[in-house]
Design an enzyme around this catalytic site. Structure first.
Site, PDB file in Angstrom:
ATOM      1  N   ARG A 147      -5.968 -10.947  11.535  1.00 42.06           N
ATOM      2  CA  ARG A 147      -6.114  -9.774  10.670  1.00 42.06           C
ATOM      3  C   ARG A 147      -7.503  -9.212  10.955  1.00 42.06           C
ATOM      4  O   ARG A 147      -8.518  -9.846  10.648  1.00 42.06           O
ATOM      5  CB  ARG A 147      -5.965 -10.172   9.203  1.00 42.06           C
ATOM      6  CG  ARG A 147      -6.086  -9.025   8.202  1.00 42.06           C
ATOM      7  CD  ARG A 147      -5.876  -9.568   6.795  1.00 42.06           C
ATOM      8  NE  ARG A 147      -6.168  -8.588   5.770  1.00 42.06           N
ATOM      9  CZ  ARG A 147      -5.260  -7.769   5.218  1.00 42.06           C
ATOM     10  NH1 ARG A 147      -4.011  -7.817   5.619  1.00 42.06           N
ATOM     11  NH2 ARG A 147      -5.609  -6.924   4.276  1.00 42.06           N
TER      12      ARG A 147
ATOM     13  N   HIS B 275       0.640  -2.399  10.877  1.00 46.36           N
ATOM     14  CA  HIS B 275       0.800  -3.520   9.926  1.00 46.36           C
ATOM     15  C   HIS B 275       2.269  -3.943   9.936  1.00 46.36           C
ATOM     16  O   HIS B 275       2.989  -3.783   8.945  1.00 46.36           O
ATOM     17  CB  HIS B 275       0.376  -3.053   8.545  1.00 46.36           C
ATOM     18  CG  HIS B 275       0.056  -4.165   7.583  1.00 46.36           C
ATOM     19  ND1 HIS B 275       0.216  -5.499   7.891  1.00 46.36           N
ATOM     20  CD2 HIS B 275      -0.413  -4.133   6.295  1.00 46.36           C
ATOM     21  CE1 HIS B 275      -0.134  -6.240   6.858  1.00 46.36           C
ATOM     22  NE2 HIS B 275      -0.524  -5.440   5.881  1.00 46.36           N
TER      23      HIS B 275
ATOM     24  N   GLN C   6       4.015  -6.291   7.129  1.00 49.36           N
ATOM     25  CA  GLN C   6       4.221  -5.613   5.849  1.00 49.36           C
ATOM     26  C   GLN C   6       5.543  -4.861   5.844  1.00 49.36           C
ATOM     27  O   GLN C   6       6.277  -4.868   4.853  1.00 49.36           O
ATOM     28  CB  GLN C   6       3.073  -4.639   5.570  1.00 49.36           C
ATOM     29  CG  GLN C   6       3.248  -3.842   4.291  1.00 49.36           C
ATOM     30  CD  GLN C   6       3.215  -4.714   3.052  1.00 49.36           C
ATOM     31  OE1 GLN C   6       2.272  -5.476   2.855  1.00 49.36           O
ATOM     32  NE2 GLN C   6       4.232  -4.615   2.212  1.00 49.36           N
TER      33      GLN C   6
ATOM     34  N   ASP D  40       0.004   4.154  -0.328  1.00 52.03           N
ATOM     35  CA  ASP D  40      -0.959   3.087  -0.056  1.00 52.03           C
ATOM     36  C   ASP D  40      -2.305   3.540  -0.602  1.00 52.03           C
ATOM     37  O   ASP D  40      -2.491   4.724  -0.931  1.00 52.03           O
ATOM     38  CB  ASP D  40      -1.033   2.832   1.456  1.00 52.03           C
ATOM     39  CG  ASP D  40      -1.770   1.551   1.822  1.00 52.03           C
ATOM     40  OD1 ASP D  40      -2.159   0.804   0.901  1.00 52.03           O
ATOM     41  OD2 ASP D  40      -1.965   1.309   3.027  1.00 52.03           O
TER      42      ASP D  40
ATOM     43  N   CYS E  37       2.039  -1.434  -0.794  1.00 52.08           N
ATOM     44  CA  CYS E  37       1.762  -2.744  -0.192  1.00 52.08           C
ATOM     45  C   CYS E  37       0.678  -3.518  -0.924  1.00 52.08           C
ATOM     46  O   CYS E  37       0.508  -4.713  -0.667  1.00 52.08           O
ATOM     47  CB  CYS E  37       1.413  -2.586   1.279  1.00 52.08           C
ATOM     48  SG  CYS E  37      -0.133  -1.717   1.607  1.00 52.08           S
TER      49      CYS E  37
ATOM     50  N   ARG F 267       6.641 -10.790   1.152  1.00 50.67           N
ATOM     51  CA  ARG F 267       5.783 -11.071   2.293  1.00 50.67           C
ATOM     52  C   ARG F 267       6.001 -12.512   2.774  1.00 50.67           C
ATOM     53  O   ARG F 267       5.981 -12.775   3.984  1.00 50.67           O
ATOM     54  CB  ARG F 267       4.312 -10.847   1.933  1.00 50.67           C
ATOM     55  CG  ARG F 267       3.899  -9.395   1.741  1.00 50.67           C
ATOM     56  CD  ARG F 267       3.941  -8.582   3.033  1.00 50.67           C
ATOM     57  NE  ARG F 267       3.101  -9.142   4.070  1.00 50.67           N
ATOM     58  CZ  ARG F 267       1.787  -8.922   4.178  1.00 50.67           C
ATOM     59  NH1 ARG F 267       1.159  -8.152   3.298  1.00 50.67           N
ATOM     60  NH2 ARG F 267       1.102  -9.463   5.179  1.00 50.67           N
TER      61      ARG F 267
END
Length: 313
Positions: free
Chosen positions: A112, A139, A142, A230, A269, A297
């Protein structure tokens, strides 16, 4: 250089539509099979018993860190965590050397990080699978969780109308990749200058998705099946005040939800800045499925890990 057998998930398109469908099916089956079990209890088959996932964090994390850790535990494996402050990455060791060393010690790597070029280099030099836990470009993990959540809430993906509000960021890029592969449509409402990269728009369209770009948030919401947003300002971004001002008309509030279909769902998210990109009424409302999405997730990560080890798809 990377082993040709390694299955990397750098971008969602590395997997493809058939593999994503297999991931979602496997995630549903595994989730159902362990309903009411303790979170740390391994799945009955323990498919990754004895395997170790190295998790590299150059950006803060809650959901990615916990979901990958619990995912490996449930698959029978273990994890170890590295960050720039406590590893040699923070003292100038190259990504290439780190990739080659870790490949001798672990079975897979999740990273990440801020710069997409870093994961591309990691994948190039690692001989074990490398998984994108988030970069500035995309991502993918996700979005596997998001697609799982949509399906769980009765949304068949082909022909679905998904509306995005706010910044044209990394999450949207991966959602556009998914749109082309899974055959749903995207309405993207952003301020001028905050559109997603044209590469991802063309990729979605090439796959058959209808992608509509607009500066009119209300129009994007009209008759949508899924509304997604987001956080407007990501970690470390500059000129936050100017960006927040530009984003203000793109807040997902009750009026926006009323323009969507009556059974529409809201996704985010997380972490959310309630009052900025989403109103409290929507975030806490009956159409919000953000905590189902967060839980998923774990189940998405499990299917990604199995795919990367060639045990799925």
């Amino acid at each position: 250089m990377a082993d040709a057998a390694a299955r990397n998930l750098v971008d969602l398109s590395d997997a493809g539509g058939h593999a994503i469908a297999a991931m979602i099916n496997d995630a549903q089956d595994r989730k159902a099979a362990r309903a009411s079990w303790p979170k740390g209890q391994p799945d009955a088959d323990k498919p990754l018993a004895g395997q170790v996932l190295a998790m590299i964090f150059e950006k803060n994390s809650t959901r990615t860190r916990v979901s990958f850790d619990i995912a490996m535990r449930q698959l029978g494996g273990t994890t170890l965590i590295l960050d720039a402050g406590t590893s040699q990455l923070g003292r100038g060791e190259t990504i290439a050397d780190t990739a080659r060393v870790l490949s001798r010690m672990v079975d897979a790597i999740m990273i990440r990080t801020d710069d997409h070029a870093k994961i591309e280099e990691m994948a190039r030099y690692a001989s074990v699978p490398v998984i994108n836990g988030l970069t500035d470009r995309s991502h993918p993990c996700q979005i596997v969780a998001d697609l799982l959540t949509m399906i769980e809430h009765g949304k068949a993906l082909p022909g679905l109308e998904v509306a995005w509000f706010g910044d044209g960021n990394n999450v949207l890029h991966s959602l556009l990749e998914a749109a082309g592969m899974m055959k749903f449509n995207m309405r993207i409402a952003t301020p001028v200058g905050y559109e997603p990269d044209a590469e991802f728009i063309e990729l979605a369209r090439a796959g058959g998705a209808v992608v509509t770009l607009t500066n009119d948030a209300a129009e994007a919401a009209r008759d949508a099946d899924v509304l997604v947003t987001d956080t407007w300002v990501s970690m470390g971004q500059e000129n936050a005040a100017d960006k927040l001002a530009a984003m203000d008309p793109y807040r997902v509030d009750s009026d926006m939800m009323k323009r969507a279909k009556s059974d529409a769902i809201f996704l985010h998210c997380l972490p959310a800045h309630v009052g900025d990109e989403v109103s409290e009424a929507v975030f806490e409302g009956s159409q919000s499925v953000v905590f189902d999405e967060a839980e998923n997730r774990i189940h998405a990560q499990k299917s990604v890990l199995l795919w990367s080890q060639r045990l799925l798809g």
